[in-house]
Design an enzyme around this catalytic site. Structure first.
Site, short mmCIF file in Angstrom:
data_model
loop_
_atom_site.label_atom_id
_atom_site.label_comp_id
_atom_site.label_asym_id
_atom_site.label_seq_id
_atom_site.Cartn_x
_atom_site.Cartn_y
_atom_site.Cartn_z
N THR A 154 10.43 55.34 -7.46
CA THR A 154 9.79 54.34 -8.33
C THR A 154 8.43 53.95 -7.76
O THR A 154 8.07 54.35 -6.65
CB THR A 154 10.70 53.12 -8.47
OG1 THR A 154 11.16 52.74 -7.17
CG2 THR A 154 11.89 53.43 -9.35
N ALA A 186 11.85 58.99 -14.11
CA ALA A 186 12.95 58.16 -14.62
C ALA A 186 13.20 56.99 -13.67
O ALA A 186 13.63 57.21 -12.54
CB ALA A 186 14.21 59.00 -14.77
N HIS A 226 19.32 44.65 -5.58
CA HIS A 226 19.33 45.93 -4.88
C HIS A 226 19.56 45.73 -3.39
O HIS A 226 19.36 44.63 -2.86
CB HIS A 226 18.00 46.68 -5.07
CG HIS A 226 17.88 47.34 -6.42
ND1 HIS A 226 17.48 46.65 -7.54
CD2 HIS A 226 18.12 48.63 -6.82
CE1 HIS A 226 17.48 47.48 -8.58
NE2 HIS A 226 17.86 48.69 -8.17
N LYS A 274 15.13 48.48 -0.15
CA LYS A 274 14.26 48.87 -1.27
C LYS A 274 12.86 48.28 -1.05
O LYS A 274 12.72 47.11 -0.71
CB LYS A 274 14.86 48.35 -2.59
CG LYS A 274 14.08 48.78 -3.81
CD LYS A 274 14.86 48.51 -5.08
CE LYS A 274 14.03 48.77 -6.33
NZ LYS A 274 13.55 50.16 -6.42
P1 NAD Z 1 15.37 56.43 1.62
O1 NAD Z 1 14.39 55.65 2.40
O2 NAD Z 1 16.79 56.46 2.04
O3 NAD Z 1 14.88 57.95 1.50
C1 NAD Z 1 13.56 58.33 1.33
C2 NAD Z 1 13.38 59.62 2.10
O4 NAD Z 1 12.10 60.13 1.78
C3 NAD Z 1 13.44 59.43 3.62
O5 NAD Z 1 14.30 60.40 4.19
C4 NAD Z 1 11.99 59.64 4.06
O6 NAD Z 1 11.89 60.23 5.34
C5 NAD Z 1 11.49 60.58 2.98
N1 NAD Z 1 10.05 60.56 2.78
C6 NAD Z 1 9.21 59.50 2.75
N2 NAD Z 1 7.94 59.90 2.54
C7 NAD Z 1 7.99 61.24 2.42
C8 NAD Z 1 7.02 62.23 2.17
N3 NAD Z 1 5.73 61.92 2.03
N4 NAD Z 1 7.43 63.52 2.10
C9 NAD Z 1 8.72 63.85 2.26
N5 NAD Z 1 9.69 62.95 2.51
C10 NAD Z 1 9.33 61.67 2.57
O7 NAD Z 1 15.24 55.89 0.11
P2 NAD Z 1 16.27 56.07 -1.09
O8 NAD Z 1 17.20 54.91 -1.14
O9 NAD Z 1 16.83 57.44 -1.07
O10 NAD Z 1 15.29 55.91 -2.33
C11 NAD Z 1 14.18 56.78 -2.52
C12 NAD Z 1 13.41 56.38 -3.77
O11 NAD Z 1 14.24 56.56 -4.92
C13 NAD Z 1 12.98 54.90 -3.80
O12 NAD Z 1 11.71 54.81 -4.42
C14 NAD Z 1 14.03 54.26 -4.69
O13 NAD Z 1 13.55 53.10 -5.32
C15 NAD Z 1 14.26 55.36 -5.68
N6 NAD Z 1 15.55 55.32 -6.40
C16 NAD Z 1 15.52 55.67 -7.71
C17 NAD Z 1 16.68 55.74 -8.42
C18 NAD Z 1 16.63 56.19 -9.85
O14 NAD Z 1 17.67 56.25 -10.51
N7 NAD Z 1 15.46 56.52 -10.36
C19 NAD Z 1 17.90 55.44 -7.82
C20 NAD Z 1 17.90 55.07 -6.47
C21 NAD Z 1 16.71 55.03 -5.77
#
Ligand code: NAD
Length: 266
Positions: free
Chosen positions: A101, A125, A155, A159
């Site tokens: 997001t 999405a 959340h 987040k």
């Molecule tokens: P998280 O912090 O557990 O995971 C993020 C991962 O991305 C980490 O492993 C990090 O090392 C990696 N990362 C960060 N920058 C990077 C880059 N430049 N290149 C490669 N890897 C990179 O977070 P999460 O809980 O898995 O959530 C991730 C995203 O998804 C957030 O923005 C969250 O809001 C979103 N999200 C969306 C939905 C949806 O349904 N659309 C659902 C849950 C979470």
């Protein structure tokens, strides 16, 4: 039928690991690459709690695309990184399914341009849980009859962005449906800054961040002598996977930018 080859970006994250597991368990998909800025060299299957799959984590997205040629990238990274990641994918003509997001209107407009220039597609999405999509749809419908509404999204405390993309999308849908309305008392005064939440087109959005939560939202409608609450709870991250997999299956059948899973599925 040939399998759809998939790169998971953010594969060491909470969502990314779940996506890796879902892709490995889908007979029509093939995990060809896993990228994350952490966990380099580790097996993506093992990180996801599965047997080793032979795909190890790499850190350079562009280079990984050039060596593995995925058809689809799934991105669950972080708000500061996602725009650049999508650019790399689309310039490599890799369709993108984006759950991260935090993309702005201007960035979405630029992404639309990239899909057109590269004859590819991108889904952004805010929420992949089908129940959440229904919540938004029902909230939009209810606002025709109950225009006074506040949104509370809840959340986990890791987040980074607030309010959630889902809350913003819900507010936008309500705004499209109801007459313009400034809610609350005109002389309302906050005794502590932020007490009334974020203001969006006359309505308020409140963000709760606590350990133990996953992703939840209540849309509360108030009217004379009655209230209506529409609530959705994602109890665990598996709730997002049917939506993510459906998007991976369908994204290459469409072109351009699609915002909201409902516009790909419903
Ligand atoms: P998280 O912090 O557990 O995971 C993020 C991962 O991305 C980490 O492993 C990090 O090392 C990696 N990362 C960060 N920058 C990077 C880059 N430049 N290149 C490669 N890897 C990179 O977070 P999460 O809980 O898995 O959530 C991730 C995203 O998804 C957030 O923005 C969250 O809001 C979103 N999200 C969306 C939905 C949806 O349904 N659309 C659902 C849950 C979470």
């Amino acid at each position: 039928m040939a399998k759809i080859t998939v790169l998971v970006n953010g594969a060491n994250g909470r969502m990314g690991r779940e996506v890796v597991k879902a892709v490995l368990n889908d007979p029509d998909l093939s995990l060809v690459a896993a990228v994350d800025r952490s966990g380099e060299g580790m097996d993506a299957g093992i990180l996801a709690g599965m047997p080793a799959c032979g795909v190890t984590l790499s850190t350079d997205l562009a280079q990984t695309m050039e060596t593995t040629h995925p058809m689809v990238m799934v991105d669950f990274t972080q708000p500061q990184a996602v725009f650049g990641n999508v650019q790399i994918a689309l310039e490599h003509k890799v369709a993108a399914v984006v759950g991260t997001t935090g993309l702005s209107e201007e960035q979405l407009a630029q992404i639309r341009l990239w899909t057109e220039q590269n004859a590819t597609s991108c889904l952004v999405a805010p929420n992949f849980a089908i129940g959440a999509l229904l919540m938004m749809r029902f909230a939009r419908e209810a606002s025709r009859f109950f225009p006074h509404v506040e949104i509370i999204e809840l959340h986990h405390d890791q987040k980074l962005d607030a309010p959630s993309g889902t809350a913003i999308k819900t507010a936008e849908l309500i705004q499209e449906e109801r007459q313009a309305l400034q809610q609350g008392h005109p002389q309302e005064k906050e005794l502590i800054n932020g007490a009334r939440g974020a203001a969006f087109e006359g309505m308020r959005i409140h963000s709760v961040r606590l350990p133990g939560l996953v992703a939840h939202q209540e849309v509360i409608f108030g009217s004379v002598g009655q209230t209506l609450v529409i609530r959705h709870d994602s109890i665990n991250r598996e709730s997002f996977m049917p939506g993510v997999l459906a998007a991976v299956h369908r994204i290459r059948e469409v072109s351009g930018l699609i915002y909201g899973l409902e516009n790909l599925l419903f």
